[in-house]
Scaffold this motif. Structure first.
Motif, PDB file in Angstrom:
ATOM      1  N   HIS A 106       0.830  -1.209   0.000  1.00 27.94           N
ATOM      2  CA  HIS A 106       0.000   0.000   0.000  1.00 27.94           C
ATOM      3  C   HIS A 106       0.868   1.264   0.000  1.00 27.94           C
ATOM      4  N   LEU A 107       1.908   1.292   0.807  1.00 27.20           N
ATOM      5  CA  LEU A 107       2.794   2.463   0.840  1.00 27.20           C
ATOM      6  C   LEU A 107       3.429   2.718  -0.525  1.00 27.20           C
ATOM      7  N   LEU A 108       3.875   1.653  -1.169  1.00 24.88           N
ATOM      8  CA  LEU A 108       4.485   1.800  -2.490  1.00 24.88           C
ATOM      9  C   LEU A 108       3.467   2.276  -3.522  1.00 24.88           C
ATOM     10  N   ASP A 162       0.703   4.058  -2.786  1.00 23.41           N
ATOM     11  CA  ASP A 162       0.364   5.428  -2.428  1.00 23.41           C
ATOM     12  C   ASP A 162       1.454   6.405  -2.859  1.00 23.41           C
ATOM     13  N   ALA A 163       2.699   5.931  -2.852  1.00 23.23           N
ATOM     14  CA  ALA A 163       3.820   6.768  -3.292  1.00 23.23           C
ATOM     15  C   ALA A 163       3.925   6.804  -4.819  1.00 23.23           C
ATOM     16  N   GLN A 164       2.993   6.124  -5.500  1.00 22.23           N
ATOM     17  CA  GLN A 164       2.937   6.086  -6.958  1.00 22.23           C
ATOM     18  C   GLN A 164       4.229   5.564  -7.586  1.00 22.23           C
ATOM     19  N   LEU A 165       4.782   4.493  -6.969  1.00 21.94           N
ATOM     20  CA  LEU A 165       6.017   3.900  -7.456  1.00 21.94           C
ATOM     21  C   LEU A 165       5.776   2.707  -8.382  1.00 21.94           C
TER      22      LEU A 165
END
Length: 195
Positions: free
Chosen positions: A114-116, A118-121
């Motif tokens: 989810h963090l990745l 959300d960071a649009q990576l």
């Protein structure tokens, strides 16, 4: 299982034709596989391999006496373990973020995915559970990162090493280490050796 089902979805999303077999297939994974158009044969029978697949991916629940494992060897079919398939078709040369430990692997790897996102990576991931807010438990993105749970259980009947060794971790998140899997580890120290 959930992990093998997610791997099937991940590999099919890359354009491969995927089929599988399992002793008992039930929701939610049976529903997901049906949604993805991946046929699943119930039970283990040598004739399931009559189509002579290019590659057989073997899960760690399969014993060498399994009818399909016997047929696979007798037919000389190319085969690899599920962790090897994840490394080949999923991780590749990406930055592998492996979440290992006795508890919290699914939750933590879901959070990393989810963090990745959300960071649009544009990450790739394979999680052994349902992600809240995401339709699939896997993703094949074009970004540099691949997040995955790293299980210390053995890999396959032909590879008794821990699954997570195949994931070539660049980054490791270790949640905890307790004595677990008494069927393959003697004690806590033996378990710690795998980590």
């Amino acid at each position: 299982g959930t992990g093998m089902g997610s791997l099937a979805g991940l590999v099919q999303a890359q354009g491969y034709h995927v089929t599988g077999s399992d002793e008992h297939v039930y929701p939610p994974m049976s529903t997901r596989l049906a949604d993805w158009g991946i046929p699943v044969l119930e039970g283990y029978k040598a004739e399931h391999l009559d189509s002579k697949p290019d590659l057989v991916v073997v899960g760690n629940v399969i014993r060498k006496t399994n009818p399909e494992a016997v047929a696979m060897r007798e037919m000389g079919l190319a085969h690899i373990s599920m962790p090897e398939a994840i490394a080949r078709f999923g991780i590749g040369d990406k930055h592998s973020i492996v979440v290992a430990g006795t508890h919290g692997k699914t939750t933590t790897s879901s959070l990393i995915a989810h963090l990745l996102m959300d960071a649009q990576l544009d990450p790739s991931y394979l999680v052994g559970g349902a992600l809240v807010g995401y339709r699939e438990s896997f993703r094949s993105g074009d970004g540099d990162f691949f997040a995955i749970e790293g299980d210390e259980y053995d890999t396959a009947f032909f590879d008794k090493g821990p699954k997570f060794l195949h994931y070539r971790p660049h980054t490791v998140i270790l949640t905890s280490v307790e004595f677990d899997h008494a069927d393959i580890y003697r004690d806590l120290e033996h378990c710690k050796e795998s980590f």
